[in-house]
Each structure stands twice: as structure tokens, then as C-alpha cells.
Design a protein around this motif. Structure first.
Motif, PDB file in Angstrom:
ATOM      1  N   THR A 537      91.947  27.768 -12.036  1.00  0.00           N
ATOM      2  CA  THR A 537      91.218  28.582 -11.065  1.00  0.00           C
ATOM      3  C   THR A 537      89.856  28.999 -11.615  1.00  0.00           C
ATOM      4  OG1 THR A 537      93.283  29.404 -10.114  1.00  0.00           O
ATOM      5  CG2 THR A 537      91.300  30.695  -9.680  1.00  0.00           C
ATOM      6  N   ARG A 538      89.815  29.398 -12.890  1.00  0.00           N
ATOM      7  CA  ARG A 538      88.563  29.838 -13.494  1.00  0.00           C
ATOM      8  C   ARG A 538      87.515  28.709 -13.440  1.00  0.00           C
ATOM      9  NH1 ARG A 538      86.729  33.705 -17.225  1.00  0.00           N
ATOM     10  NH2 ARG A 538      88.817  34.617 -17.418  1.00  0.00           N
ATOM     11  N   LYS A 539      87.940  27.480 -13.706  1.00  0.00           N
ATOM     12  CA  LYS A 539      87.012  26.350 -13.690  1.00  0.00           C
ATOM     13  C   LYS A 539      86.402  26.169 -12.299  1.00  0.00           C
ATOM     14  CE  LYS A 539      89.033  23.544 -17.407  1.00  0.00           C
ATOM     15  NZ  LYS A 539      89.695  22.253 -17.741  1.00  0.00           N
ATOM     16  N   LEU A 540      87.257  26.250 -11.275  1.00  0.00           N
ATOM     17  CA  LEU A 540      86.755  26.090  -9.913  1.00  0.00           C
ATOM     18  C   LEU A 540      85.886  27.271  -9.495  1.00  0.00           C
ATOM     19  CD1 LEU A 540      89.993  24.704  -8.222  1.00  0.00           C
ATOM     20  CD2 LEU A 540      87.883  23.444  -8.636  1.00  0.00           C
ATOM     21  N   ALA A 541      86.276  28.481  -9.915  1.00  0.00           N
ATOM     22  CA  ALA A 541      85.517  29.670  -9.549  1.00  0.00           C
ATOM     23  C   ALA A 541      84.108  29.638 -10.133  1.00  0.00           C
ATOM     24  CB  ALA A 541      86.254  30.925 -10.004  1.00  0.00           C
ATOM     25  N   LYS A 542      83.971  29.118 -11.369  1.00  0.00           N
ATOM     26  CA  LYS A 542      82.651  29.041 -11.999  1.00  0.00           C
ATOM     27  C   LYS A 542      81.700  28.158 -11.192  1.00  0.00           C
ATOM     28  CE  LYS A 542      83.824  29.880 -16.865  1.00  0.00           C
ATOM     29  NZ  LYS A 542      83.864  29.282 -18.224  1.00  0.00           N
ATOM     30  N   LYS A 543      82.256  27.125 -10.545  1.00  0.00           N
ATOM     31  CA  LYS A 543      81.428  26.192  -9.779  1.00  0.00           C
ATOM     32  C   LYS A 543      81.308  26.590  -8.303  1.00  0.00           C
ATOM     33  CE  LYS A 543      83.019  22.333 -12.670  1.00  0.00           C
ATOM     34  NZ  LYS A 543      83.722  21.026 -12.665  1.00  0.00           N
ATOM     35  N   ARG A 544      81.987  27.678  -7.940  1.00  0.00           N
ATOM     36  CA  ARG A 544      82.141  28.029  -6.528  1.00  0.00           C
ATOM     37  C   ARG A 544      80.806  28.174  -5.803  1.00  0.00           C
ATOM     38  NH1 ARG A 544      86.433  31.953  -3.694  1.00  0.00           N
ATOM     39  NH2 ARG A 544      85.483  32.001  -1.637  1.00  0.00           N
ATOM     40  N   LEU A 545      79.913  28.986  -6.341  1.00  0.00           N
ATOM     41  CA  LEU A 545      78.654  29.242  -5.657  1.00  0.00           C
ATOM     42  C   LEU A 545      77.772  27.999  -5.630  1.00  0.00           C
ATOM     43  CD1 LEU A 545      77.827  32.832  -6.970  1.00  0.00           C
ATOM     44  CD2 LEU A 545      78.837  32.178  -4.787  1.00  0.00           C
ATOM     45  N   LYS A 546      77.767  27.256  -6.758  1.00  0.00           N
ATOM     46  CA  LYS A 546      76.921  26.071  -6.856  1.00  0.00           C
ATOM     47  C   LYS A 546      77.414  24.965  -5.937  1.00  0.00           C
ATOM     48  CE  LYS A 546      75.008  22.831 -10.246  1.00  0.00           C
ATOM     49  NZ  LYS A 546      74.974  22.449 -11.690  1.00  0.00           N
ATOM     50  N   LYS A 547      78.720  24.767  -5.897  1.00  0.00           N
ATOM     51  CA  LYS A 547      79.303  23.678  -5.123  1.00  0.00           C
ATOM     52  C   LYS A 547      79.627  24.075  -3.672  1.00  0.00           C
ATOM     53  CE  LYS A 547      79.795  20.555  -8.469  1.00  0.00           C
ATOM     54  NZ  LYS A 547      79.230  19.168  -8.389  1.00  0.00           N
ATOM     55  N   GLY A 548      79.617  25.393  -3.395  1.00  0.00           N
ATOM     56  CA  GLY A 548      79.963  25.843  -2.045  1.00  0.00           C
ATOM     57  C   GLY A 548      81.451  25.799  -1.750  1.00  0.00           C
ATOM     58  N   TYR A 549      82.273  25.948  -2.816  1.00  0.00           N
ATOM     59  CA  TYR A 549      83.719  25.926  -2.619  1.00  0.00           C
ATOM     60  C   TYR A 549      84.166  27.136  -1.780  1.00  0.00           C
ATOM     61  CZ  TYR A 549      83.963  22.476  -6.435  1.00  0.00           C
ATOM     62  OH  TYR A 549      83.808  21.372  -7.225  1.00  0.00           O
ATOM     63  N   THR A 550      85.085  26.903  -0.874  1.00  0.00           N
ATOM     64  CA  THR A 550      85.671  27.987  -0.076  1.00  0.00           C
ATOM     65  C   THR A 550      87.027  28.394  -0.651  1.00  0.00           C
ATOM     66  OG1 THR A 550      86.812  26.455   1.391  1.00  0.00           O
ATOM     67  CG2 THR A 550      84.561  27.100   2.003  1.00  0.00           C
ATOM     68  N   ASP A 551      87.570  29.515  -0.156  1.00  0.00           N
ATOM     69  CA  ASP A 551      88.917  29.933  -0.564  1.00  0.00           C
ATOM     70  C   ASP A 551      89.930  28.834  -0.256  1.00  0.00           C
ATOM     71  OD1 ASP A 551      87.906  32.343  -1.352  1.00  0.00           O
ATOM     72  OD2 ASP A 551      88.772  33.523   0.289  1.00  0.00           O
ATOM     73  N   SER A 552      89.819  28.218   0.918  1.00  0.00           N
ATOM     74  CA  SER A 552      90.772  27.181   1.321  1.00  0.00           C
ATOM     75  C   SER A 552      90.703  25.980   0.383  1.00  0.00           C
ATOM     76  CB  SER A 552      90.492  26.727   2.756  1.00  0.00           C
ATOM     77  OG  SER A 552      90.708  27.778   3.656  1.00  0.00           O
ATOM     78  N   TYR A 553      89.496  25.632  -0.005  1.00  0.00           N
ATOM     79  CA  TYR A 553      89.332  24.476  -0.902  1.00  0.00           C
ATOM     80  C   TYR A 553      90.011  24.743  -2.245  1.00  0.00           C
ATOM     81  CZ  TYR A 553      87.095  20.982  -3.893  1.00  0.00           C
ATOM     82  OH  TYR A 553      86.863  19.968  -4.789  1.00  0.00           O
ATOM     83  N   ILE A 554      89.766  25.923  -2.803  1.00  0.00           N
ATOM     84  CA  ILE A 554      90.363  26.255  -4.106  1.00  0.00           C
ATOM     85  C   ILE A 554      91.877  26.351  -4.001  1.00  0.00           C
ATOM     86  CG2 ILE A 554      90.458  28.019  -5.915  1.00  0.00           C
ATOM     87  CD1 ILE A 554      87.522  28.650  -5.282  1.00  0.00           C
ATOM     88  N   LEU A 555      92.368  26.957  -2.926  1.00  0.00           N
ATOM     89  CA  LEU A 555      93.826  27.059  -2.738  1.00  0.00           C
ATOM     90  C   LEU A 555      94.476  25.681  -2.662  1.00  0.00           C
ATOM     91  CD1 LEU A 555      94.053  29.985  -0.158  1.00  0.00           C
ATOM     92  CD2 LEU A 555      95.040  29.978  -2.447  1.00  0.00           C
TER      93      LEU A 555
END
Length: 658
Positions: A537-555
Motif C-alpha cells: 500500500t505504501r508503494k502505491l500511495a507514494k505514487k498516488r498523486l503523480k499517477k492519479g491513482y484512485t481509492d478503487s484502483y489501490i483497493l
């Protein structure tokens, strides 16, 4: 305000010992407001008997505002509307009830009922059915018959033998029953009284109830069981079932019991298998019950359970097989806890008439009653024999205006009331019914005359309650004012604040700084099942703003194999709304905080938001409430300027608490 008005009903009786102070505290357009008017409300809103001059000063201002609003409502004629008159009259009927019985007698009845609730009585009875309107001849015959049937009863065995003989005799007017155990309010009051007053092992004297004449044999008295709450699983049986069906029902309940013994959930089995469909949908849950409310076998088995959660083995009753689980238990509650409930029960129970009878006795001693028997007899002559059939429907009488009864109060109100022939005529028409064929019209009219006198006395007492009881007058004034103000306050303040959208928006724009958000953060909270999920989760969260990841995508990425690995909540949070966000440093970045049950929790803060006004939509409830206060303040100021009023501060400073 409606709740406030309704709440006042329960204040009757707590203002007794009322000492009058009719000095004028304030005038409003030449209308006098007394010290009593002020204290009647102030004393109920104060928690101490000590003079608190500051609180009285503050309350005086509120009281003035209140009275000005009442005056404004009266100016508009709201107190003459049909809606207001009907509503106030309805409340008056409720408030008057405690005054139209003898309170001392009612207190005794409440205490008596609570004392009786400490014991359960086991009894048998023999009943000779007799109509309430039976002739003296039939009544005497019933009593003689009852004495004959019970003359040799001196033990429980004697009673049982007499009951068997009666049952085999086939006489439809004689009933013999085993009543089991019962407690207060289980039986009609005369029967209950005889049962509790008869010693164990003894037969009562004949007792008259609305059903007829009884003798009661008291077999036992025990300490009250209290009340229990249970759930049950029931498999129905009936007497007309075949032996195979009876055995099938027994096998079925035994199988359910075995599954319970193996740890299966009682509520789930009740929902699936219980044939009491009313309780099955609630997991078998039944209402609270006490002595005499269930069949004896069920009641005995339930009360034998010692702890909450305990279950019985299958229990057979006339309804079928039951498995009973104890959910909760309580003994007989204290007098203080039960007093109000008992008071209401007594009002509905036949014993409530004892308070009315005692009051009538006092009133007949207190007031002067003058009778005109000549005028009364003229009414009686107008009543035909068909009255005994309950079918008398005459036209309204003409010329029957002469008095049959005059009631005079020389103590409280100095009022006198004449009751006319027409009033008596209408009473007879209203309270007629069918009588037994051998009842004489003269006997019925004699009884009706006594009933009419009593009803007239109660009506007179009701009419002068305001003069006789100052606390009742004060309470009625509160109801009058409270009901009167409800519609006007709704018109001027409550509904106006909701409907006046332009005014509300303008008020918000002027006062938006009063509706501020404190510091907030834009953040996400990641609740991870274990360290492995937290690392991903931490890895995805770090890229969240840059990549535009949503909650659904990470889940979807984390929970691809196990849907419980990760949960996420995101939003803008003020202090105190989320425990994990509160425990993280309020600075941008990803922070690990302590989670419950060994879970790993990450808090990602994107932005710190400075204090700013809430939007009207966000603060609508608070803004509407503040706008209502603003409208009320404006209205009160207008009333204070327009209406001529004056407070006598010298009288106010001399007020003493009562």
C-alpha cells in the motif's frame, strides 16, 4: 414548544401547598400579571430553594418577553380560534383528572397494589354467574346456591372434590376453575382483594364481581417471582394429532436441543425452525412476563433457569414443545420506580372507582345539595317501560327547565349551580341499557338518580377547579400561553427561518465568520490487514498523486486475492473526526500510526487547510438556528417598543421563594 406543553402534564400534584401572592408584578396594556404568575414558572425552572437574585433578574427578562409574545398572540385573536379552544380543552381534561379523584385514596391504592405485588397467590374459585342488573330475588338465589355448593369446603382436597362435582354436573351458570398463581392486576379488583385477604388454606366469603358471585379457596402464597424475558423455539402439537405426528414433533424438538447443546446459535435455530412465527423472526424473543401471564408449565420452566443464557430441555405445554432460553430477569421494582406506572394502571382498573367514590363522599359533605323531588318525579313520569330495553329514543323535551338539583359551594368559589329537568332527562337517555326482564323501572330510575347526582357533583367540581386550586389555575395558564405561542412562534420565527431563503442567505453573508471550519487536512487512511499489505500500500500511495491513482484502483491492486487485506477512507477531516488522523503528525506525507488488532495503519496527508468559513450548505443547520434567534430578537425588540408595559421593580425585589 409542543413537547414543553405536553411535559407540563406530569407536573400536576408537585405544586401543592401553593401560597398565593397576587401582588401585581407587571402590567401589559393595563392587564395585570401577578407575582404568582412569575413564580409558578420560575420555581419549576430553578433547582434550589435559595433566592438567587441574579438568576431571578435574568429570568424576569425572559418572562417579560414571554408575556409580550402572549399578548401579541391575543391581539391577533389566536386564543379564539377553534383549533386553539379545542386543543386547550383537551389538555384541560387531562390536567383535571388527578383532581377528580380522592388523592389520599389513590395513594393508598398505589401502595396497596405495590404491597400485593410482593406476593403471588395460588387459588381456586367457584363462580355463580349473575348479571350486574339482576333483581334482588335472583341475586339472593345465587348467593344461597353458592353457599350450598361450598358449605363443606375446609381443605384443598375438599375444594378439588367440589370442583370435580360441579364440572360433572353440567350447570352452565356455575364455573369451577384452578387459577394457578396470580398477582396484583391479574384479576378484577374485588376478586383480587378477597384472594389477598383470605388466609392460606381457607375459603373466602362470597365475593361480588361483574361476573357474578365467587368463593375463593387460597391454596398458597409465595414470594413474587418478578419478571423474566425469554426466547423460545416452539414445535406445535395438538390433541387431535396422530401418535406418529406427536412423535415426529418430539423427535424434531430433541434434534434442535442437541444442536443447541453442540453450540449452535439459539436465535438462528429459532428463525429457521420455530413454529411460533410471531417470535421466530426475532430469534424467538418474547416480551417480559411475570406470574400468570404464561401457561404454568412454560412459566415454571422459565423461572427455574438460574442464569441469563441458560436453556431448558424441551418443555411440553398445551401449545406444543418449547425450548426456552433466559435472556434477562428482574425482581419486583421499588415503589418509587413503579409509582407512575401503578397510578396509570389504577386509573384504568376498576379500583380507580374507589378514588372517585371517596371524592364524592367528601364533596357531599363539603357542598350544599338541594333536591327538588317534585321536579325529578316529573321527569320519571316521562320515562316509559321501554327504557328497560335500552331502546328509548325520545325527542328533546320542551319546557323542562325547572331545577331538580342545586349545588352550592360556600367555601372556595361561592358559586352555585342549578341542574335542570332537561339535564336529568338527557342523562337518562344517554346512560340507558338493556336490563333483565324482572327488573323494575322504579329500581332502575332510583339508581340512575344517584348516578346523576354523582355526575353533577363531578361536573361542578370540574367547573371550579380554577378557583379551588391555585396551582391548577397556574398550570392551565401555562398551557394556555404555551399552546397560544406555538403557531405564532412558528409564523414569526421557526418556519420563517426555513422558508425565507433570501433572508437566510443575507444573514449568512453578514455573519459567515461565525461559522468557521477549524484546521483540517485532506487525507486518506489505509487500514492494512498485515505488514505485507502495508508495504504494498505504501508503494502505491507514494505514487498516488503523480499517477492519479484512485481509492478503487489501490483497493483492486491490494485486494486481488483477499478482499479484507485493505480498506480505505478519504476526505477532508477536522480535529476529532478520525482517531487515526488525529494521532498522525499534521504535515504532508505518509505516516504510520498504531492500529487495532495488530493491523497496520497508514495516514497520507495531502494538504493542510487553514480555517475558513463553512459554506451555507455545510452550516445550514447552525445558520438556520442562529437566524431563528436573530428573528426572535428582532421581534421581541419590536414588541418591547410597541406594547405598553411596566414592571414594578419594588415588588420584584421583595419576592421570596415559596
Amino acid at each position: 414548544m409542543k413537547n414543553y406543553v405536553l411535559g407540563l402534564v406530569f407536573l400536576v400534584g408537585c405544586m401543592m401547598g401553593y401560597a398565593q401572592d397576587d401582588r401585581v408584578l407587571m402590567t401589559i396594556e393595563n392587564k395585570k400579571v401577578t407575582v404568582d404568575d412569575f413564580l409558578a414558572i420560575y420555581n419549576k425552572n430553578s433547582t434550589t430553594n435559595v433566592i438567587d437574585r441574579k438568576s431571578m433578574d435574568d429570568y424576569l427578562s425572559l418572562f417579560v418577553n414571554f408575556k409580550l409574545k402572549v399578548h401579541a398572540a391575543e391581539e391577533l385573536g389566536l386564543d379564539t380560534s377553534r383549533k386553539f379552544v379545542n386543543e386547550l380543552e383537551g389538555y384541560r381534561r387531562q390536567l383535571a383528572q388527578p383532581y377528580l379523584v380522592d388523592r389520599e385514596m389513590n395513594d393508598k391504592l398505589i401502595k396497596e397494589a405495590h404491597d400485593r405485588m410482593q406476593k403471588d397467590v395460588k387459588a381456586y374459585h367457584i363462580l355463580i354467574k349473575v348479571d350486574q342488573s339482576a333483581s334482588p330475588k335472583d341475586t339472593l338465589a345465587a348467593v344461597r346456591k353458592l353457599k350450598q355448593l361450598s358449605k363443606n369446603i375446609s381443605s384443598e382436597d375438599d375444594m378439588l372434590q367440589a370442583m370435580d362435582k360441579i364440572r360433572s354436573g353440567g350447570d352452565q351458570d356455575v364455573i369451577a376453575e384452578d387459577l394457578g398463581y396470580f398477582t396484583a392486576f391479574s384479576m378484577v379488583y374485588p376478586f383480587e382483594t378477597a384472594a389477598y385477604n383470605t388466609p392460606v388454606g381457607s375459603l373466602s366469603k362470597p365475593v361480588r364481581t361483574r361476573f357474578g358471585y365467587h368463593v375463593i379457596f387460597v391454596a398458597d402464597k409465595r414470594e413474587a417471582r418478578g419478571e423474566i424475558r425469554t426466547s423460545h423455539i416452539m414445535i406445535r402439537t395438538s390433541e387431535d394429532m396422530s401418535e406418529d405426528d406427536q412423535q415426529y414433533a418430539k423427535n424434531k424438538v430433541d434434534e434442535i436441543y442437541d444442536r443447541l447443546q453442540n453450540g449452535e446459535n439459539f436465535a438462528e435455530l429459532a428463525k429457521e425452525y420455530s413454529e411460533d412465527k410471531g417470535s421466530a423472526k426475532n430469534g424467538g424473543r418474547l416480551p417480559w412476563f411475570g406470574t400468570g401471564r404464561m401457561v404454568a408449565a412454560f412459566e415454571d420452566a422459565a423461572f427455574a433457569l438460574e442464569e441469563n443464557g441458560d436453556i431448558t430441555e424441551p418443555v411440553k405445554t398445551s401449545y406444543g414443545w418449547h425450548i426456552i432460553k433466559r435472556d434477562d430477569y428482574k425482581g419486583v421494582e421499588s415503589y418509587e420506580n413503579l409509582e407512575n406506572m401503578l397510578k396509570k394502571k389504577i386509573e384504568r382498573d376498576s379500583r380507580g372507582q374507589q378514588g372517585r367514590i371517596a371524592l364524592l363522599k367528601k364533596l357531599k359533605e363539603e357542598y350544599t345539595l338541594s333536591y327538588n323531588y317534585k321536579n325529578r318525579d316529573a321527569v320519571h313520569k316521562a320515562v316509559p317501560s321501554e327504557y328497560l330495553e335500552g331502546k328509548w329514543n325520545p325527542d328533546s323535551p320542551a319546557g323542562m327547565e325547572s331545577p331538580v338539583l342545586t349545588i352550592t359551594d360556600n367555601v372556595y368559589s361561592n358559586e352555585s349551580k342549578s341542574v335542570s329537568q332537561k339535564d336529568y332527562f338527557e342523562y337518562l337517555r344517554k346512560f340507558q341499557r338493556k336490563y333483565e326482564s324482572d327488573v323494575k323501572l322504579s329500581t332502575v330510575l332510583s339508581d340512575q338518580w344517584e348516578g346523576f347526582i354523582n355526575a353533577s357533583l363531578i361536573d361542578f367540581e370540574n367547573d371550579i377547579l380554577d378557583q379551588k386550586y391555585p396551582e391548577f389555575k397556574a398550570l392551565m395558564q401555562e398551557y394556555h400561553d404555551g399552546i397560544l405561542l406555538f403557531d405564532l412562534m412558528d409564523q414569526k420565527v421557526w418556519s420563517k427561518a426555513v422558508k425565507d431563503t433570501v433572508g437566510l442567505e443575507s444573514f449568512y453573508e453578514t455573519n459567515k465568520e461565525d461559522f468557521m471550519w477549524g484546521e483540517r487536512v485532506d487525507a486518506s487512511v489505509y487500514i492494512c490487514e498485515d505488514q505485507k499489505a502495508a508495504k504494498k500500500t505504501r508503494k502505491l500511495a507514494k505514487k498516488r498523486l503523480k499517477k492519479g491513482y484512485t481509492d478503487s484502483y489501490i483497493l483492486n491492486k491490494i485486494n486481488d486475492e483477499n478482499p479484507l487485506q485493505l480498506t480505505i477512507r478519504s476526505g477532508i477531516y477536522p480535529k476529532g473526526e478520525d482517531e487515526y488522523i488525529d494521532s498522525a503528525p499534521w504535515e504532508e506525507g505518509i505516516h504510520e500510526v498504531d492500529g487495532s488488532n495488530d493491523r497496520k495503519v497508514l495516514v497520507q496527508i495531502y494538504e493542510l487547510k487553514n480555517p475558513e468559513p463553512k459554506t451555507l450548505q455545510e452550516a445550514r443547520g447552525l445558520v438556520t438556528s442562529a437566524y431563528q434567534t436573530h428573528l426572535e430578537d428582532e421581534w421581541v425588540n419590536e414588541l418591547r417598543e410597541r406594547i405598553d408595559f411596566e414592571v414594578d421593580y419594588k415588588v420584584f425585589q421583595s419576592i421570596e421563594r415559596k
